[in-house]
Design an enzyme around this catalytic site. Structure first.
Site, short mmCIF file in Angstrom:
data_model
loop_
_atom_site.label_atom_id
_atom_site.label_comp_id
_atom_site.label_asym_id
_atom_site.label_seq_id
_atom_site.Cartn_x
_atom_site.Cartn_y
_atom_site.Cartn_z
N THR A 19 -46.29 6.20 2.00
CA THR A 19 -45.37 6.07 3.14
C THR A 19 -46.14 6.03 4.46
O THR A 19 -45.69 5.40 5.42
CB THR A 19 -44.35 7.23 3.18
OG1 THR A 19 -45.04 8.47 3.08
CG2 THR A 19 -43.35 7.12 2.05
N PHE A 65 -38.62 5.87 -2.34
CA PHE A 65 -37.36 5.49 -2.97
C PHE A 65 -36.21 6.41 -2.58
O PHE A 65 -35.12 5.97 -2.28
CB PHE A 65 -37.52 5.48 -4.50
CG PHE A 65 -38.38 4.35 -4.98
CD1 PHE A 65 -37.83 3.13 -5.31
CD2 PHE A 65 -39.76 4.51 -5.09
CE1 PHE A 65 -38.63 2.08 -5.75
CE2 PHE A 65 -40.57 3.48 -5.52
CZ PHE A 65 -40.00 2.26 -5.85
N CYS A 117 -48.10 -14.57 -17.44
CA CYS A 117 -47.14 -15.50 -18.01
C CYS A 117 -46.52 -14.86 -19.25
O CYS A 117 -47.23 -14.35 -20.11
CB CYS A 117 -47.82 -16.81 -18.38
SG CYS A 117 -46.73 -17.93 -19.30
N ILE A 147 -47.26 1.22 -7.19
CA ILE A 147 -47.63 -0.10 -7.72
C ILE A 147 -48.36 -0.94 -6.67
O ILE A 147 -48.64 -2.11 -6.90
CB ILE A 147 -46.39 -0.87 -8.22
CG1 ILE A 147 -45.39 -1.12 -7.08
CG2 ILE A 147 -45.72 -0.12 -9.37
CD1 ILE A 147 -44.22 -2.02 -7.45
N ASN A 193 -46.60 18.05 -0.43
CA ASN A 193 -45.43 17.17 -0.30
C ASN A 193 -44.65 17.60 0.93
O ASN A 193 -44.62 18.78 1.27
CB ASN A 193 -44.55 17.27 -1.56
CG ASN A 193 -43.60 16.10 -1.68
OD1 ASN A 193 -43.99 14.94 -1.52
ND2 ASN A 193 -42.33 16.38 -1.94
N HIS A 220 -46.94 3.05 -13.46
CA HIS A 220 -45.85 2.09 -13.33
C HIS A 220 -46.34 0.67 -13.10
O HIS A 220 -45.58 -0.20 -12.70
CB HIS A 220 -44.89 2.52 -12.21
CG HIS A 220 -44.22 3.82 -12.48
ND1 HIS A 220 -43.69 4.62 -11.47
CD2 HIS A 220 -43.98 4.48 -13.64
CE1 HIS A 220 -43.17 5.71 -12.02
NE2 HIS A 220 -43.34 5.65 -13.32
#
EC number: 2.3.1.286
Length: 247
Positions: free
Chosen positions: A27, A34, A130, A106, A216, A122
């Site tokens: 962030t 999210f 492909c 990600i 956190n 993730h």
């Protein structure tokens, strides 16, 4: 109790640290998380479906164009740069203190900062394959593709990002690798995650030591189990400590 000072001493004295991080790590690179008030799930968008639906395997299969519209607009931040936390972790790895980074993100910013041993639970936006012939494509191929749905330049198959969507299983090799690092770590630093996303949050149960650190901005369900809890910006905390230690 000076929690910051205690963390500094832990980092100074340990050569077997593992870091487990979530969206809060990025962030500070202006990539929204999210679940916070400013997060992806709470902010309004022009899309007809919720992010949880659009980031599902079934939505990808049934509404592939809509998926890629959303994915390119909301999940790729090509101008994002590593922040103080990413750089601090890369330095800790370089001096031999940090053994692995396990991330739920990600965005690939850990690697961009120079970290080598990164386990992406993730997946990552930088890898795309492909679905028919499995040819690899980098992020630029997705971004520069004139079609909404990127197609393979060899066989014409759909090119799918190597990210784990809802309804898809996590890569068990990554999970097992992450568990092994957590189990064997002396210090486990958990940062930028609310520890409510499973099965990733289960990783903390594999830690056998007594040097659990939680950094956190808000509280987590595991605060009482930690030796050090710091409710602050992970970038300023880790960045400041690593700089003070001269790494």
């Amino acid at each position: 109790m000076d929690t910051r000072k205690n963390l500094k001493e832990l980092i100074k004295s340990s050569s077997n640290i593992v870091f487990f991080g979530g969206a809060g790590v990025s962030t500070e690179s202006n990539i929204p998380d999210f679940r916070s008030e400013e997060g992806l799930y709470k902010t309004k968008s022009n899309f007809s479906y919720s992010p949880e639906v659009m980031l599902s395997h079934s939505f990808f299969k049934e509404h592939t164009e809509d998926f890629f519209d959303f994915y390119k607009e909301k999940m790729i931040y090509k101008y994002a740069k590593p922040n103080l936390a990413h750089h601090a972790l890369a330095k800790l790895e370089k001096v031999g203190k940090l053994k692995a980074i396990i991330t739920q993100n990600i965005d690939g910013l850990h690697q961009l900062a120079g970290s080598k041993n990164v386990i992406e639970l993730h997946g990552g936006v930088g890898r795309n394959y492909c679905m028919d012939c499995n040819k690899f494509f980098d992020l630029n191929y997705i971004l520069n593709n004139k079609e909404v749905v990127p197609k393979c330049d060899v066989c014409g198959g759909i090119v799918k990002p190597d990210v784990v969507l809802y309804e898809e299983p996590l890569n068990m090799d990554n999970i097992n690798n992450a568990v092994r690092y957590v189990e064997n770590s002396d210090v486990l630093i958990v940062g930028g995650t609310s520890l409510v996303v499973y099965p990733a949050a289960n990783l903390i149960h594999y830690y056998k030591g007594n040097k659990l650190v939680l950094i956190n901005k808000s509280s987590t369900p595991y605060d009482r189990k930690a030796q050090i809890v710091i409710n602050d910006s992970i970038g300023s905390i880790l960045g400041g400590i690593v700089e003070e230690l001269g790494y």
